[in-house]
Design an enzyme around this catalytic site. Structure first.
Site, PDB file in Angstrom:
ATOM      1  N   THR A 106       0.824  -1.208   0.000  1.00  0.00           N
ATOM      2  CA  THR A 106       0.000   0.000   0.000  1.00  0.00           C
ATOM      3  C   THR A 106       0.863   1.265   0.000  1.00  0.00           C
ATOM      4  O   THR A 106       1.973   1.253   0.548  1.00  0.00           O
ATOM      5  CB  THR A 106      -0.899   0.004   1.255  1.00  0.00           C
ATOM      6  OG1 THR A 106      -1.485   1.294   1.417  1.00  0.00           O
ATOM      7  CG2 THR A 106      -0.126  -0.326   2.525  1.00  0.00           C
ATOM      8  N   ASP A 107       0.316   2.334  -0.551  1.00  0.00           N
ATOM      9  CA  ASP A 107       1.036   3.618  -0.499  1.00  0.00           C
ATOM     10  C   ASP A 107       1.182   4.133   0.936  1.00  0.00           C
ATOM     11  O   ASP A 107       1.990   5.008   1.223  1.00  0.00           O
ATOM     12  CB  ASP A 107       0.354   4.673  -1.393  1.00  0.00           C
ATOM     13  CG  ASP A 107      -1.086   4.993  -1.006  1.00  0.00           C
ATOM     14  OD1 ASP A 107      -1.594   4.439  -0.015  1.00  0.00           O
ATOM     15  OD2 ASP A 107      -1.712   5.806  -1.721  1.00  0.00           O
TER      16      ASP A 107
HETATM   17  O1  DAU Z   1      -4.033   4.030   0.282  1.00  0.00           O
HETATM   18  C1  DAU Z   1      -4.337   2.671   0.224  1.00  0.00           C
HETATM   19  C2  DAU Z   1      -5.151   2.330   1.444  1.00  0.00           C
HETATM   20  O2  DAU Z   1      -6.454   2.853   1.240  1.00  0.00           O
HETATM   21  C3  DAU Z   1      -5.200   0.850   1.743  1.00  0.00           C
HETATM   22  O3  DAU Z   1      -3.910   0.412   2.068  1.00  0.00           O
HETATM   23  C4  DAU Z   1      -6.138   0.574   2.909  1.00  0.00           C
HETATM   24  O4  DAU Z   1      -6.254  -0.801   3.126  1.00  0.00           O
HETATM   25  C5  DAU Z   1      -7.499   1.166   2.604  1.00  0.00           C
HETATM   26  O5  DAU Z   1      -8.361   0.960   3.692  1.00  0.00           O
HETATM   27  C6  DAU Z   1      -7.390   2.658   2.272  1.00  0.00           C
HETATM   28  O6  DAU Z   1      -7.014   3.400   3.460  1.00  0.00           O
HETATM   29  P1  DAU Z   1      -7.730   4.775   3.866  1.00  0.00           P
HETATM   30  O7  DAU Z   1      -7.638   4.889   5.343  1.00  0.00           O
HETATM   31  O8  DAU Z   1      -7.232   5.905   3.053  1.00  0.00           O
HETATM   32  O9  DAU Z   1      -9.243   4.447   3.377  1.00  0.00           O
HETATM   33  P2  DAU Z   1     -10.657   4.735   4.038  1.00  0.00           P
HETATM   34  O10 DAU Z   1     -11.677   4.376   3.010  1.00  0.00           O
HETATM   35  O11 DAU Z   1     -10.792   4.164   5.397  1.00  0.00           O
HETATM   36  O12 DAU Z   1     -10.644   6.325   4.193  1.00  0.00           O
HETATM   37  C7  DAU Z   1     -10.439   7.181   3.101  1.00  0.00           C
HETATM   38  C8  DAU Z   1     -10.475   8.605   3.623  1.00  0.00           C
HETATM   39  O13 DAU Z   1     -11.817   8.903   4.034  1.00  0.00           O
HETATM   40  C9  DAU Z   1      -9.626   8.826   4.857  1.00  0.00           C
HETATM   41  O14 DAU Z   1      -9.066  10.137   4.789  1.00  0.00           O
HETATM   42  C10 DAU Z   1     -10.589   8.733   6.014  1.00  0.00           C
HETATM   43  C11 DAU Z   1     -11.879   9.263   5.430  1.00  0.00           C
HETATM   44  N1  DAU Z   1     -13.124   8.662   5.981  1.00  0.00           N
HETATM   45  C12 DAU Z   1     -13.242   7.304   5.986  1.00  0.00           C
HETATM   46  C13 DAU Z   1     -14.384   6.698   6.481  1.00  0.00           C
HETATM   47  C14 DAU Z   1     -14.524   5.199   6.521  1.00  0.00           C
HETATM   48  C15 DAU Z   1     -14.161   9.476   6.421  1.00  0.00           C
HETATM   49  O15 DAU Z   1     -14.070  10.719   6.367  1.00  0.00           O
HETATM   50  N2  DAU Z   1     -15.298   8.877   6.900  1.00  0.00           N
HETATM   51  C16 DAU Z   1     -15.450   7.520   6.983  1.00  0.00           C
HETATM   52  O16 DAU Z   1     -16.517   7.051   7.461  1.00  0.00           O
END
Ligand code: DAU
Length: 320
Positions: A106-107
């Site tokens: 992952t990045d």
């Molecule tokens: O960059 C690659 C990565 O992307 C992977 O290695 C991870 O496995 C994957 O889960 C993902 O990580 P993030 O933490 O960036 O993804 P997530 O979808 O959890 O969150 C994306 C962005 O959105 C982050 O800045 C947090 C925000 N977020 C996330 C959720 C779930 C919110 O604002 N509200 C939320 O409910």
């Protein structure tokens, strides 16, 4: 992979934890050259048995505990699956022989960047500077993969992707969570101000890059797979509201994630120059396709959100 390489036999090994779902495999389950084995990659005996029977020539390790918020609540399982699981798989590769072991990374192992235009996307040469228990476990696995290459001569490669989106994504990740909540007219929980930036990559573009690397990528190398598509969370959520005809008043700013990385951005020049890969799907098209899929496959995600997910949701979002 089955469509592109009809002569291949593909074995999918999965523990089927909360994020695994056999109905996702329904379209391929009855293909003669596909089989599914329910096993934990940390179960050395079961993994060895499978290698002894099947002698796979390429192993791609997609298996991981992948959700940052969950790793903040409970790091242990991340260390177990992401580090020990990779070691167990690589030990089997050493024991039974392999043409390629490929690690999906992952990045996030590079840590975050500031929002300044001067902060340039990370190349493969950047230092590993992970921030969360999740990304530390992935960085640890990457180090182990390179150590197995140097120490045992294991033919390895690693790819580091940016944020994936698309069909069949578990609705704990930003995009499917917002689609599913918006469809149910539930609040859309944006962490902090929603100014954090992620680089979005359509899942099929990611898979095409992996296909190229395992066949043509150089052994012992790391390849960044980025989407060239940096966007702020808040803009993504507003776009989803617009596409679904839902009011932006559903957006609720909630307590920020602990240690929240501000910006991820990686430079995919190496895979472009060496293997000719570029992300093909424009975000405007990819997000439409994704939303359409969630609209047409409501049973898939409703079965998920009606189960254990409800406890998770209450625990994670109840007090924010
Ligand atoms: O960059 C690659 C990565 O992307 C992977 O290695 C991870 O496995 C994957 O889960 C993902 O990580 P993030 O933490 O960036 O993804 P997530 O979808 O959890 O969150 C994306 C962005 O959105 C982050 O800045 C947090 C925000 N977020 C996330 C959720 C779930 C919110 O604002 N509200 C939320 O409910």
């Amino acid at each position: 992979m089955l469509a592109k390489h009809p002569a291949y036999r593909i074995i999918c090994l999965d523990k089927l934890t909360y994020a695994g779902n056999l109905s996702t495999l329904k379209p391929v389950m009855d293909k003669p050259n596909f089989s599914f084995v329910q096993t934990d990659i940390c179960d050395r005996e079961a993994v060895d048995k499978l290698f002894e029977e099947e002698h796979p020539d390429i192993v791609v390790n997609f298996a991981a505990e992948s959700h940052v918020d969950r790793s903040i609540e409970n790091p242990g399982i991340f260390l177990q699956t992401n580090i020990m699981g990779a070691a167990t798989l690589m030990d089997a590769c050493r024991k039974y022989g392999i043409r390629r072991y490929h690690q999906i990374s992952t990045d996030e192992v590079y840590g975050d960047l500031t929002l300044s235009a001067e902060a340039k996307p990370f190349t493969e040469k950047a230092l590993l500077r992970p921030s969360s228990p999740y990304s530390s476990s992935k960085a640890s696995a990457d180090l182990l993969v390179m150590a197995y290459h140097r120490t045992y001569g294991l033919p390895v490669s690693i790819s580091r992707c940016s944020n994936n989106y698309g069909t069949y994504q578990f609705p704990e990740k930003l995009i499917p969570l917002m689609i599913v909540n918006a469809l149910s007219d539930k609040p859309l929980p944006v962490y902090g101000e929603g100014l954090n930036v992620r680089d979005w990559l359509y899942v099929e573009d990611h898979c095409k890059a992996i296909d190229l690397i395992i066949h043509k990528g150089r052994v012992g190398e790391v390849y960044n797979i980025g989407g060239n598509n940096e966007m702020r969370n808040i803009d993504i959520v507003k776009l989803i509201c617009k596409e679904l005809g839902k009011p932006e008043s559903l957006i609720t700013h909630v307590t920020d994630r602990k240690g929240h990385d501000m910006r991820y951005a990686i430079d995919p020049t190496k895979i472009h120059n060496e293997l000719g890969w570029l992300p093909k799907t424009k975000f405007a098209d990819g997000i439409k396709k994704t939303i359409k899929w969630y609209l047409e496959n409501q049973k898939w995600w409703q079965d998920i959100i009606n189960g254990e997910y409800q406890h998770y949701y209450k625990k994670m979002y109840g007090n924010r």
